[in-house]
Design a protein around this motif. Structure first.
Motif, PDB file in Angstrom:
ATOM      1  N   THR A  63       0.811  -1.225   0.000  1.00  0.00           N
ATOM      2  CA  THR A  63       0.000   0.000   0.000  1.00  0.00           C
ATOM      3  C   THR A  63       0.839   1.269   0.000  1.00  0.00           C
ATOM      4  O   THR A  63       0.311   2.343  -0.278  1.00  0.00           O
ATOM      5  CB  THR A  63      -0.935   0.022   1.225  1.00  0.00           C
ATOM      6  N   TRP A  64       2.145   1.177   0.304  1.00  0.00           N
ATOM      7  CA  TRP A  64       2.994   2.369   0.293  1.00  0.00           C
ATOM      8  C   TRP A  64       3.184   2.839  -1.141  1.00  0.00           C
ATOM      9  O   TRP A  64       3.333   2.043  -2.063  1.00  0.00           O
ATOM     10  CB  TRP A  64       4.350   2.070   0.922  1.00  0.00           C
ATOM     11  N   ASN A  65       3.235   4.157  -1.318  1.00  0.00           N
ATOM     12  CA  ASN A  65       3.548   4.751  -2.610  1.00  0.00           C
ATOM     13  C   ASN A  65       4.816   5.589  -2.453  1.00  0.00           C
ATOM     14  O   ASN A  65       5.328   5.731  -1.326  1.00  0.00           O
ATOM     15  CB  ASN A  65       2.358   5.568  -3.132  1.00  0.00           C
ATOM     16  N   PRO A  66       5.354   6.146  -3.533  1.00  0.00           N
ATOM     17  CA  PRO A  66       6.593   6.922  -3.414  1.00  0.00           C
ATOM     18  C   PRO A  66       6.497   8.075  -2.416  1.00  0.00           C
ATOM     19  O   PRO A  66       7.459   8.355  -1.693  1.00  0.00           O
ATOM     20  CB  PRO A  66       6.827   7.425  -4.837  1.00  0.00           C
ATOM     21  N   GLN A  67       5.344   8.744  -2.353  1.00  0.00           N
ATOM     22  CA  GLN A  67       5.209   9.843  -1.408  1.00  0.00           C
ATOM     23  C   GLN A  67       5.278   9.354   0.039  1.00  0.00           C
ATOM     24  O   GLN A  67       5.832  10.041   0.896  1.00  0.00           O
ATOM     25  CB  GLN A  67       3.898  10.606  -1.639  1.00  0.00           C
ATOM     26  N   THR A  68       4.753   8.171   0.321  1.00  0.00           N
ATOM     27  CA  THR A  68       4.839   7.612   1.674  1.00  0.00           C
ATOM     28  C   THR A  68       6.300   7.401   2.054  1.00  0.00           C
ATOM     29  O   THR A  68       6.704   7.716   3.175  1.00  0.00           O
ATOM     30  CB  THR A  68       4.070   6.276   1.764  1.00  0.00           C
ATOM     31  N   CYS A  69       7.086   6.873   1.130  1.00  0.00           N
ATOM     32  CA  CYS A  69       8.513   6.663   1.380  1.00  0.00           C
ATOM     33  C   CYS A  69       9.222   8.005   1.583  1.00  0.00           C
ATOM     34  O   CYS A  69      10.039   8.154   2.490  1.00  0.00           O
ATOM     35  CB  CYS A  69       9.141   5.875   0.224  1.00  0.00           C
ATOM     36  N   ALA A  70       8.912   8.996   0.738  1.00  0.00           N
ATOM     37  CA  ALA A  70       9.522  10.322   0.863  1.00  0.00           C
ATOM     38  C   ALA A  70       9.184  10.940   2.224  1.00  0.00           C
ATOM     39  O   ALA A  70      10.042  11.541   2.874  1.00  0.00           O
ATOM     40  CB  ALA A  70       9.046  11.226  -0.269  1.00  0.00           C
ATOM     41  N   THR A  71       7.949  10.782   2.664  1.00  0.00           N
ATOM     42  CA  THR A  71       7.532  11.315   3.963  1.00  0.00           C
ATOM     43  C   THR A  71       8.282  10.625   5.096  1.00  0.00           C
ATOM     44  O   THR A  71       8.743  11.277   6.036  1.00  0.00           O
ATOM     45  CB  THR A  71       6.003  11.150   4.142  1.00  0.00           C
ATOM     46  N   PHE A  72       8.418   9.300   5.007  1.00  0.00           N
ATOM     47  CA  PHE A  72       9.191   8.550   6.005  1.00  0.00           C
ATOM     48  C   PHE A  72      10.610   9.106   6.075  1.00  0.00           C
ATOM     49  O   PHE A  72      11.129   9.380   7.158  1.00  0.00           O
ATOM     50  CB  PHE A  72       9.213   7.054   5.643  1.00  0.00           C
ATOM     51  N   ALA A  73      11.248   9.277   4.921  1.00  0.00           N
ATOM     52  CA  ALA A  73      12.631   9.773   4.892  1.00  0.00           C
ATOM     53  C   ALA A  73      12.733  11.160   5.522  1.00  0.00           C
ATOM     54  O   ALA A  73      13.651  11.429   6.312  1.00  0.00           O
ATOM     55  CB  ALA A  73      13.146   9.792   3.454  1.00  0.00           C
TER      56      ALA A  73
END
Length: 115
Positions: A63-73
């Motif tokens: 369910t993660w998308n690129p924006q979710t990963c960017a937000t995590f980072a």
């Protein structure tokens, strides 16, 4: 007595089939069953990076998308992030990107596991 054995057998069969369904759903939820991948199922990776200092790579749900990963980072203070995939005997990474101020489209790893 034979009826009880048949009844217990049916209950066990129901439990086994239910567990198989749950495990199948779990594999999909963690990104293990992406049919679009040319080399088979893979798992999504999100990597937060401070170049020359540290990297924090986590496997993430489908369910993660690129924006979710960017937000995590961004939340953990990373300078860049990378989208990745891990397969049975290989892996792939996209180019590093800053987590904030994106103006270009996200870059997906090749082969891709569903990013």
């Amino acid at each position: 007595m034979k009826k009880i054995g048949v009844f217990v057998g049916l209950i066990l069969l129901t439990v086994v089939l239910s567990l198989a369904g749950i495990l199948g759903d779990l594999r999909t939820a963690i990104g293990q069953d992406d049919p679009s991948s040319p080399i088979g199922p893979g798992t999504k990776l999100c990597s937060a990076v401070v170049s020359g200092n540290w990297r924090d790579t986590i496997s993430v749900p489908a369910t993660w998308n690129p924006q979710t990963c960017a937000t995590f980072a961004a939340k953990i203070g990373a300078q860049t992030y990378q989208l990745g995939c891990v397969f049975g005997d290989s892996f792939s990474w996209a180019s590093s990107r800053p987590p904030e101020g994106q103006t270009k489209p996200y870059i997906s790893p090749e082969p891709n596991c569903g990013w």
